[in-house]
Design a protein around this motif. Structure first.
Motif, PDB file in Angstrom:
ATOM      1  N   GLU A 117       1.231  -1.742   0.140  1.00  0.00           N
ATOM      2  CA  GLU A 117       0.284  -0.170   0.054  1.00  0.00           C
ATOM      3  C   GLU A 117       0.719   1.824   0.513  1.00  0.00           C
ATOM      4  N   ARG A 118       2.236   0.993   0.409  1.00  0.00           N
ATOM      5  CA  ARG A 118       2.486   2.217   0.460  1.00  0.00           C
ATOM      6  C   ARG A 118       3.226   2.344  -0.748  1.00  0.00           C
ATOM      7  N   LEU A 119       3.667   1.277  -1.676  1.00  0.00           N
ATOM      8  CA  LEU A 119       4.145   2.063  -2.798  1.00  0.00           C
ATOM      9  C   LEU A 119       3.182   2.590  -3.773  1.00  0.00           C
ATOM     10  N   GLY A 120       1.901   2.596  -3.127  1.00  0.00           N
ATOM     11  CA  GLY A 120       1.270   3.820  -4.349  1.00  0.00           C
ATOM     12  C   GLY A 120       1.048   4.851  -3.632  1.00  0.00           C
ATOM     13  N   THR A 121       1.393   6.120  -2.612  1.00  0.00           N
ATOM     14  CA  THR A 121       1.490   6.684  -2.305  1.00  0.00           C
ATOM     15  C   THR A 121       1.429   7.653  -3.125  1.00  0.00           C
ATOM     16  N   GLU A 122       1.500   9.376  -3.329  1.00  0.00           N
ATOM     17  CA  GLU A 122       2.148  10.111  -3.601  1.00  0.00           C
ATOM     18  C   GLU A 122       3.577  10.450  -2.613  1.00  0.00           C
ATOM     19  N   ILE A 123       3.555  10.274  -1.237  1.00  0.00           N
ATOM     20  CA  ILE A 123       4.915  11.544  -0.819  1.00  0.00           C
ATOM     21  C   ILE A 123       5.667  10.099  -0.890  1.00  0.00           C
ATOM     22  N   PHE A 124       5.494   8.816  -1.525  1.00  0.00           N
ATOM     23  CA  PHE A 124       7.361   7.760  -1.560  1.00  0.00           C
ATOM     24  C   PHE A 124       6.919   7.979  -2.782  1.00  0.00           C
ATOM     25  N   ARG A 125       6.606   8.160  -4.139  1.00  0.00           N
ATOM     26  CA  ARG A 125       6.599   8.359  -5.207  1.00  0.00           C
ATOM     27  C   ARG A 125       7.293   9.639  -5.642  1.00  0.00           C
ATOM     28  N   ARG A 126       7.038  10.373  -4.878  1.00  0.00           N
ATOM     29  CA  ARG A 126       7.641  11.235  -4.402  1.00  0.00           C
ATOM     30  C   ARG A 126       8.792  11.972  -4.396  1.00  0.00           C
ATOM     31  N   ILE A 127       9.413  10.487  -3.007  1.00  0.00           N
ATOM     32  CA  ILE A 127      10.701  10.759  -2.389  1.00  0.00           C
ATOM     33  C   ILE A 127      10.892  10.192  -3.365  1.00  0.00           C
ATOM     34  N   CYS A 128      10.832   8.882  -3.925  1.00  0.00           N
ATOM     35  CA  CYS A 128      11.875   8.417  -4.641  1.00  0.00           C
ATOM     36  C   CYS A 128      12.210   9.286  -6.474  1.00  0.00           C
ATOM     37  N   LYS A 129      11.244  10.648  -6.280  1.00  0.00           N
ATOM     38  CA  LYS A 129      11.431  10.674  -7.822  1.00  0.00           C
ATOM     39  C   LYS A 129      12.785  11.847  -7.721  1.00  0.00           C
ATOM     40  N   MET A 130      12.463  12.874  -6.013  1.00  0.00           N
ATOM     41  CA  MET A 130      13.523  13.413  -5.270  1.00  0.00           C
ATOM     42  C   MET A 130      14.945  13.273  -5.672  1.00  0.00           C
ATOM     43  N   HIS A 131      15.387  11.640  -5.231  1.00  0.00           N
ATOM     44  CA  HIS A 131      16.242  11.056  -5.800  1.00  0.00           C
ATOM     45  C   HIS A 131      16.711  10.508  -7.463  1.00  0.00           C
ATOM     46  N   SER A 132      16.047  10.361  -7.872  1.00  0.00           N
ATOM     47  CA  SER A 132      16.859  10.405  -8.786  1.00  0.00           C
ATOM     48  C   SER A 132      16.545  11.172  -9.665  1.00  0.00           C
ATOM     49  N   GLU A 133      16.246  12.488  -9.517  1.00  0.00           N
ATOM     50  CA  GLU A 133      16.678  13.669 -10.025  1.00  0.00           C
ATOM     51  C   GLU A 133      18.021  13.903  -9.552  1.00  0.00           C
ATOM     52  N   ILE A 134      18.482  13.938  -9.112  1.00  0.00           N
ATOM     53  CA  ILE A 134      19.805  14.736  -8.707  1.00  0.00           C
ATOM     54  C   ILE A 134      20.968  13.149  -9.186  1.00  0.00           C
TER      55      ILE A 134
END
Length: 318
Positions: free
Chosen positions: A224-241
């Motif tokens: 269930e955590r995988l689909g949360t907006e905040i988790f996707r945003r955290i993954c994106k924060m890492h990928s972008e840098i």
């Protein structure tokens, strides 16, 4: 108001000089009376008086000189002790500086620490003095434990995390458990949304620009955590840098019970935090028992091999 050293020395000199004259007089005066006309020694008449004066002056001079020589000897002994103590301190300082020169720590940094420590004077509030002593003792303990191979800190120390990240030269491999990163619910309010988390991301961005490889595995204990907006945003924060991100779930593991949060820096040091709550499952707190720096090569190698295994099991974010 405190008197100058010169005035204090003069006050001490006058009693000593007066004492010498009094002792000299105490010996000289009886000598004169023993040699006068009524005395039992040295004949009679004018020659007797002349010899009496000469003998009195001679004995008084001897007494005065003996007192002076005794004081000089005491002063020389004190001087020898002070010189010996000074030479001992010089030898110790020279030995310590030589050890610093031989170590990997830059000598000018140690010199700067000592020089800055002297700026904490006795006129400062007692609290400030005690705090300075506490910090110096803490740094001393850290350096000693680094030399012994393992360093432990009760609770969580983010300064170590940032300092190690800023100084990483080659690689940073991290296993991040949601029990460590998340807040009271989901990942909302967790570490990555705090000031410390943002500074940690900034430090990683800087190191990636310098060619450092950074990989992070997010272990998520619930689909269930995988689909949360905040988790996707955290993954994106890492990928972008430029951080290489993969996700691990319990279904991909034979048993998740052996997992714990760790970061391997340059394959030579492991930074590990132990949370106060169970490592897998729902939690309501975000506290830590201790932070551990592991430098022992066999234990660091175990973390490296464990990360490689988990990296192969994990999947890129959807």
């Amino acid at each position: 108001m405190t008197a100058p050293d010169g005035s204090r020395a003069n006050r001490e000199l006058i009693p000593r000089t007066l004492r010498k004259f009094l002792i000299t007089a105490a010996v000289g005066v009886p000598t004169y009376f023993l040699t006068d006309d009524d005395g039992p020694f040295i004949g009679t008449g004018e020659p007797r008086k002349a010899w009496g004066i000469i003998l009195t002056v001679f004995i008084s001079a001897v007494v005065f000189v003996v007192q002076y020589l005794i004081e000089v000897d005491r002063q020389l002994e004190t001087l020898r002790e002070e010189v010996g103590s000074g030479l001992s301190r010089i030898n110790e300082a020279t030995e310590l500086f030589g050890l610093v020169e031989e170590s990997a720590v830059q000598a000018d940094v140690v010199t700067q620490l000592v020089r800055n420590a002297t700026r904490v004077d006795k006129e400062m509030p007692t609290l400030v003095q005690a705090f300075a002593q506490w910090e110096i003792a803490r740094i001393s303990t850290l350096l000693r434990e680094l030399g012994e191979g393992n360093v432990i800190y009760e609770g969580e120390d983010r300064d170590w995390l940032l300092g190690l990240t800023h100084n990483t030269q080659h690689s940073l491999d991290a296993l991040s458990l949601n029990v460590v990163d998340q807040g009271p619910s989901e990942f909302d309010g967790g570490f990555w949304t705090t000031d410390a988390g943002q500074r940690y991301l900034d430090a990683q961005r800087d190191r990636i620009r310098e060619g450092v490889r950074i990989r992070r595995i997010f272990f998520v204990d619930s689909s269930e955590r995988l689909g949360t907006e905040i988790f996707r945003r955290i993954c994106k924060m890492h990928s972008e840098i430029g951080v290489q991100v993969r996700i691990l779930t319990p279904e991909q593991l034979a048993s998740p019970l052996g997992l714990f949060d760790f970061i391997v820096f340059d394959e030579v040091l492991s930074y590990e935090v132990t949370p106060s709550a169970p490592q897998v499952g729902e939690i309501t707190t975000h506290t830590f028992v201790h932070t551990l720096l592991v430098l022992e090569p066999p234990r660091v190698r175990q973390r490296i091999e464990r990360f490689k295994e988990l990296w192969e099991m994990a999947s890129p974010p959807a």
